[in-house]
Design a protein around this motif. Sequence first.
Motif, PDB file in Angstrom:
ATOM      1  N   TRP A 173       0.840  -1.188   0.000  1.00 50.66           N
ATOM      2  CA  TRP A 173       0.000   0.000   0.000  1.00 50.66           C
ATOM      3  C   TRP A 173       0.880   1.246   0.000  1.00 50.66           C
ATOM      4  O   TRP A 173       2.072   1.171   0.312  1.00 50.66           O
ATOM      5  N   ARG A 212      -7.076   0.839   7.857  1.00 54.02           N
ATOM      6  CA  ARG A 212      -7.368   0.895   6.429  1.00 54.02           C
ATOM      7  C   ARG A 212      -6.052   1.004   5.651  1.00 54.02           C
ATOM      8  O   ARG A 212      -5.073   1.553   6.148  1.00 54.02           O
ATOM      9  N   THR A 213      -6.051   0.487   4.440  1.00 58.15           N
ATOM     10  CA  THR A 213      -4.926   0.694   3.535  1.00 58.15           C
ATOM     11  C   THR A 213      -5.450   1.254   2.223  1.00 58.15           C
ATOM     12  O   THR A 213      -6.574   0.947   1.802  1.00 58.15           O
ATOM     13  N   TYR A 214      -4.620   2.085   1.577  1.00 57.58           N
ATOM     14  CA  TYR A 214      -5.007   2.745   0.335  1.00 57.58           C
ATOM     15  C   TYR A 214      -3.869   2.612  -0.670  1.00 57.58           C
ATOM     16  O   TYR A 214      -2.701   2.849  -0.340  1.00 57.58           O
ATOM     17  N   TRP A 224      -2.801   7.861  -2.082  1.00 52.94           N
ATOM     18  CA  TRP A 224      -3.392   8.866  -1.190  1.00 52.94           C
ATOM     19  C   TRP A 224      -3.304  10.232  -1.854  1.00 52.94           C
ATOM     20  O   TRP A 224      -2.248  10.589  -2.360  1.00 52.94           O
ATOM     21  N   PRO A 227      -7.311   8.771  -1.689  1.00 46.52           N
ATOM     22  CA  PRO A 227      -7.979   7.772  -2.534  1.00 46.52           C
ATOM     23  C   PRO A 227      -8.786   8.432  -3.644  1.00 46.52           C
ATOM     24  O   PRO A 227      -9.455   9.450  -3.414  1.00 46.52           O
ATOM     25  N   THR A 250     -12.257  11.094   3.781  1.00 39.62           N
ATOM     26  CA  THR A 250     -10.907  10.544   3.670  1.00 39.62           C
ATOM     27  C   THR A 250     -10.105  11.370   2.677  1.00 39.62           C
ATOM     28  O   THR A 250     -10.398  11.361   1.473  1.00 39.62           O
ATOM     29  N   ASP A 289      -8.917  10.981   8.108  1.00 41.79           N
ATOM     30  CA  ASP A 289      -9.686   9.784   7.746  1.00 41.79           C
ATOM     31  C   ASP A 289     -10.613   9.508   8.923  1.00 41.79           C
ATOM     32  O   ASP A 289     -10.201   8.945   9.941  1.00 41.79           O
ATOM     33  N   MET A 340     -16.307   9.628   0.946  1.00 37.87           N
ATOM     34  CA  MET A 340     -16.131   8.301   0.336  1.00 37.87           C
ATOM     35  C   MET A 340     -17.496   7.697   0.009  1.00 37.87           C
ATOM     36  O   MET A 340     -18.475   7.914   0.732  1.00 37.87           O
TER      37      MET A 340
END
Length: 645
Positions: free
Chosen positions: A381, A394-396, A399, A401, A490, A582, A644
């Motif tokens: 990520w 959470r993982t994105y 960034w 997102p 986010t 976030d 989101m």
Amino acid sequence: MRLSIRHVLRLFIASLLMTLFTMLIAAAALSQQSPQQPAPKPLFKLQEVMIPVRDGVRLQTAILTPIDQTTSDQQAPLPILFRRTPYGVPEKPPEQMPASLKEFAQDGYIFVIQNLRGRFKSEGVFNLSSWVDLNDPKATNETTDAYDSIDWLLKNVPNNNGKVGMFGVSYDGLTTALTLLHPHPALAAISEQASPVDQWMNDDDHRYGALRESYDFEYAVMEQADKSKNTHFDFETYDTYEWYLNLGPLSNINAKYLHGSIPYWNSTVEHPDYDEFWKKEAWVSQLHASTVPNLNVAGFWDQEDPWGPWQIFRHAEENDPQHTNFIVAGPWYHGEWQSPKGDSIGIIPFAGHETAREFRENIEAPFFRYYLHAQGEKPKWQASTFQSGSNTWRTYAVWPPKEAKPTKLYLHANGTLSFTAPDAAKTSQAFREYISDPANPVPYRQRPISPTYPAGDWRTWEVADQRFVDDRPDVLSFVSERLDHDLTVTGPLAANLFASTSGTDSDFIVKLIDVYPQDAQKNAWSPDDGPKPGQYSQSLNGYELPVAMEVRRGRYLASYERPSSLTPNKPTEWNIPLRDHDHVFLKGHRIMVQVQSTWFPVIDRNPQKFVPSIYQATASDFVPATQRIYCSPELPSHLVLPVMP
């Protein structure tokens, strides 16, 4: 009657034997009650050295080598984990493993801690500066000191594997981050954590040119009043809000107390605007690539350096073909991720998550394990967060997102908030107003306000319940209806106010707040007994949790370099960045926005009359002003939230 010497000796020996017998019985009984514990096995061998750097200055450095590494020739070479600090190095090895090092120690490292030049036993002058001149080969700075120290360590520390990592929080994060400008070839990975990057634009000392008065003053004294210790200013007034208010204009700090003795404070007041002095300190402007794998770490409620890690992340992202630039953010105060658990902030719990331990075990230690031990996997990520509200990791992939949609949340003249723009047919009121009086500024947290350091309430003030200002006439509140579904934001937030002042200068502060329901939490006491003293306020029922807060100073709306006066009573657009977040506003909660013009003494008082330098303002320059926030179709004040799906 005279006793013979022999008889006296007999009596003495008998008495001695009885005493010894009694002591043995007591010792036996004591050993049965609490068995003797063996002395703890030493964890590290400590060696203190003075490392020479290119200009001949020697830097005090403590080297902590694991005992197993020093007592066996069969141990594999270990990487070095290096930290550079202005706060002092250990004088003896730790008897217990610090929580912040536990996960590292399990993998095996040689830990090195170094005092910066001019601090404690390190030679040279401590300038409290982040200026790095890459074009001057003779210049010395934190970047060159780190480079030279790494070179020395590789050649002089036995049984190292030739790889070095660096990490640190706050100032230690800054000295870590500065290596990105000219890294040593052996520097294989770093983790800058809460590093400042531009002390005028944001982070510790200013917010877009608005001085963080109490912090800047108290920190400068702490670091430069005495070379050999951290000095805390001795306030003669218990409530520091009262002390700073009684102080009057900022010029009185030198006139009455410091008398020019603190160089950093002198530099602050000599450079009120964004001039070359501050631009040189903004070291991040020289960073345009990911030069070393870097795990940036930020706290969403970091009361000192919430901005820098995001700027380093974004600058390194300009050229990152190997994808070695990462960021982690969580619901933490400054450095909370290095605490033993991190299971709450203030009275806000994280649903059983020990976020600090989880970060170190699952993210920080594996990051260094991969780059320094060649074990495990590279992160898949780009960003990882512990999302507040939902209390989930959470993982994105990127960034911010891509699926986050910028959405306007409007302020209405009747004191409400909604995602619907103001409608002229439904209201005849174009604005709300209040009087801002510098003689009675809004406190930034509940009074009495403790000194910034040591301890006190400084760490958690950014999550403090904002109900303490609800009844002030110089604070406007706008509140939404109860949410009928979870709302997730986010990415970067911002406020766009249309505002005017009757003065010629002004500040506006915007707070985005999550308002908890009145029944958010069951009472922790029996209905018959009632709460214990002080317990009633330790509840989330009706809590007003700040999610994002920021200030803009009117004199710098048009230019940071050349301040200018505002036109009285003229509506002006104020763009106020609210940083990256976030957060989930849960169903049943409300959203609130508060607007005010003072935030004291964390932000110095704006006179509200334009003067060439606020630092040279006199008492007569401070005047009340009427502030208006416009909420009309033509001037629709609003926030921009990255919502989101």
